[in-house]
Design a protein around this motif. Sequence first.
Motif, short mmCIF file in Angstrom:
data_model
loop_
_atom_site.label_atom_id
_atom_site.label_comp_id
_atom_site.label_asym_id
_atom_site.label_seq_id
_atom_site.Cartn_x
_atom_site.Cartn_y
_atom_site.Cartn_z
N GLY A 29 43.76 29.24 47.75
CA GLY A 29 42.79 28.12 47.43
C GLY A 29 41.72 27.99 48.72
N ARG A 30 42.19 27.90 49.83
CA ARG A 30 41.75 27.33 51.15
C ARG A 30 40.53 28.31 51.27
N GLU A 31 40.77 29.65 51.31
CA GLU A 31 39.92 30.77 51.42
C GLU A 31 39.24 31.55 50.19
N HIS A 32 39.42 30.70 49.24
CA HIS A 32 38.81 31.36 47.86
C HIS A 32 39.08 32.71 47.59
N LEU A 33 40.26 33.32 47.56
CA LEU A 33 40.47 34.65 47.49
C LEU A 33 40.82 35.07 46.34
N THR A 34 40.53 36.24 45.77
CA THR A 34 40.72 36.98 44.67
C THR A 34 42.35 37.49 44.91
N LEU A 35 42.96 37.72 43.71
CA LEU A 35 44.29 38.43 43.76
C LEU A 35 44.37 39.56 44.65
N ALA A 36 43.29 40.64 44.63
CA ALA A 36 43.29 42.07 45.42
C ALA A 36 43.12 41.46 47.14
N GLU A 37 42.06 40.36 47.30
CA GLU A 37 41.83 40.10 48.63
C GLU A 37 43.26 39.40 49.19
N GLU A 41 46.31 49.99 48.80
CA GLU A 41 45.99 50.16 47.71
C GLU A 41 46.04 48.79 46.82
N PRO A 42 44.90 48.58 46.22
CA PRO A 42 45.06 47.11 45.53
C PRO A 42 46.30 46.74 44.60
N GLU A 43 46.77 47.60 44.09
CA GLU A 43 48.13 47.41 43.14
C GLU A 43 49.13 47.25 44.14
N VAL A 44 49.38 47.81 45.48
CA VAL A 44 50.53 47.85 46.35
C VAL A 44 50.37 46.42 46.82
N GLY A 45 49.16 46.06 47.34
CA GLY A 45 49.14 44.61 47.97
C GLY A 45 49.41 43.38 46.86
N GLY A 90 57.69 34.73 44.86
CA GLY A 90 58.92 34.47 44.26
C GLY A 90 59.32 35.38 43.05
N ASN A 91 58.94 36.67 43.26
CA ASN A 91 59.53 37.49 42.12
C ASN A 91 58.70 37.45 40.89
N PHE A 92 57.12 37.32 40.89
CA PHE A 92 56.38 37.35 39.75
C PHE A 92 55.78 38.78 39.70
N ASP A 93 55.40 38.93 38.26
CA ASP A 93 54.78 40.36 37.99
C ASP A 93 53.22 39.81 38.11
N LEU A 94 52.76 40.26 38.77
CA LEU A 94 51.06 39.91 38.61
C LEU A 94 50.12 40.88 38.07
N SER A 95 50.74 42.11 37.74
CA SER A 95 50.18 43.44 37.35
C SER A 95 49.22 43.09 36.21
N LYS A 96 49.59 42.06 35.28
CA LYS A 96 48.82 41.87 34.13
C LYS A 96 47.32 41.11 34.57
N TYR A 97 47.33 40.34 35.75
CA TYR A 97 46.22 39.64 35.75
C TYR A 97 45.08 40.76 36.50
N PRO A 98 43.74 40.02 36.56
CA PRO A 98 42.68 41.06 36.90
C PRO A 98 42.63 40.84 38.49
N LEU A 99 42.55 42.22 39.16
CA LEU A 99 42.44 42.30 40.32
C LEU A 99 41.17 41.21 41.12
N ASP A 100 40.11 41.19 40.50
CA ASP A 100 39.12 40.37 40.89
C ASP A 100 39.03 38.78 40.52
N GLY A 101 40.18 38.69 40.12
CA GLY A 101 40.33 37.33 39.41
C GLY A 101 41.05 36.44 40.46
N PRO A 102 41.20 34.95 40.32
CA PRO A 102 41.97 34.15 41.16
C PRO A 102 43.40 34.37 41.19
N LEU A 103 44.18 33.56 41.90
CA LEU A 103 45.59 33.79 42.04
C LEU A 103 45.97 32.85 40.70
N PRO A 104 46.49 33.24 39.83
CA PRO A 104 47.03 32.38 38.46
C PRO A 104 47.93 31.15 38.98
#
Length: 439
Positions: free
Chosen positions: A343-351, A295-299, A308-322
């Motif tokens: 950055g190297r593979e231009h992955l979204t947060l979910a990817e 599940e995207p939220e699990v990943g 490093g213990n960051f809460d990423l749930s507030k960021y869009p799943l289809d957006g880049p790693l903040p």
Amino acid sequence: MSRQLKLGAFLMATGHHVAAWRHPQVPANAGLDFAHYKRLAQIAEAAKFDTLFVADSVAAPTQDIASRMARSDHFEPLTLLSALSAVTEHIGLIATATTSYNEPYHVARKFASLDHLSGGRAGWNLVTSDNAAEALNFGRDEHIGHAERYSRAREFHQVVTGLWDSWEDDAFLRDKASGTYYDPSKLHVLDHVGEHFRVKGPLNVARSPQGQPVIVQAGSSETGRELAAQTAEVVFTAQTSLAGAQAFYADLKGRLAKYGRSADSLKIMPGVFVVVGQTEAEAQEKCETFQQWVEPEVGVALLGRMLGNFDLSKYPLDGPLPALPLTDSGQQSRQKLLTELAGREHLTLAELGRKIAGGRGHYSLIGTPVQIAERLQEWFEQGAADGFNVLVPHLPGGLEDFAHGVVPELQRRGLFRTEYEGRTLRQNLGLARPQNRFV
């Protein structure tokens, strides 16, 4: 005999893939099923693995998304490995114990006991803790900072190894005729007073079969590398490319001389996530079976923990790693590795979350036994590894696939043993038995 690689079986209850517990062939209660672990240990030992490795955390994940993972209930590692020592004979038994939320005397006593119980097969994975939630279980509001954790760890190691030398090898005479139980001249009181600890000693366990259990570490940050060069005998590391692994290997081995150590005194074993199939298509299909359950939220929750213990749930799943600040509570080396990967593979947060759902940033190999053996051989022979810590997607099936497919191929190439060289973990890893510092 030509140089041969070392293999560790990194056991994680249901397997390393975050969705492994949903596979019909995986025991859902694996974390607390001793029969399951006994089977895994015997599969690995029959394949002549060097070690079993059990990681640990002293906090249960309880955020909402944790209810979708099988990460909240499992055995305490030393208790588990003590039980496994009775049903195995040769394989090494490595457990994680944090220097942040333990005391040196406890750790020294427990691992010396495991070394006696197992006939010389114990190893201590020295970690500083990368789970900020652990602090709340030990009277702290926040996790100890990165620099202080490593300062404490260095002194912690000094105290533990000093306690392991409390007694000379032949101190305990147990001579009934003379009434002498031990020779007082062969007792050494540590009497340590330092910045973090005051420990008098001696340890109430005789010097263990290996002299000292094997010291293992997994830190790859600058501070972690320096601590490893000074103290570790085995290093687990996450590397995603041959070039990166070669650079890490050369850097860490190059630091040993200033501590009076030889290159052979430290074994570097990168983690490798392996999915084995009779054909490459079958291996890919196996992998995709697990990926479809992510599940995207699990990943993304797993990703936040690994960064490093960051809460990423507030960021869009289809957006880049903040852009994230440098973690002070987690693994700085893993944060760097995953940020560079995104950055190297231009992955979204979910990817990115989906990509690390199995190996959590470790090098991944998906293919046939021959294909996998070829890549392991390449890393081993080209200065990137002394061996590998093997992660499989699910247990027991993934370990059986590796043991019955990849191991025979490595043996056929003359890269891996067909019989154990000795009875202790040090003998099988090719590590010297340390002399007692007081002699």
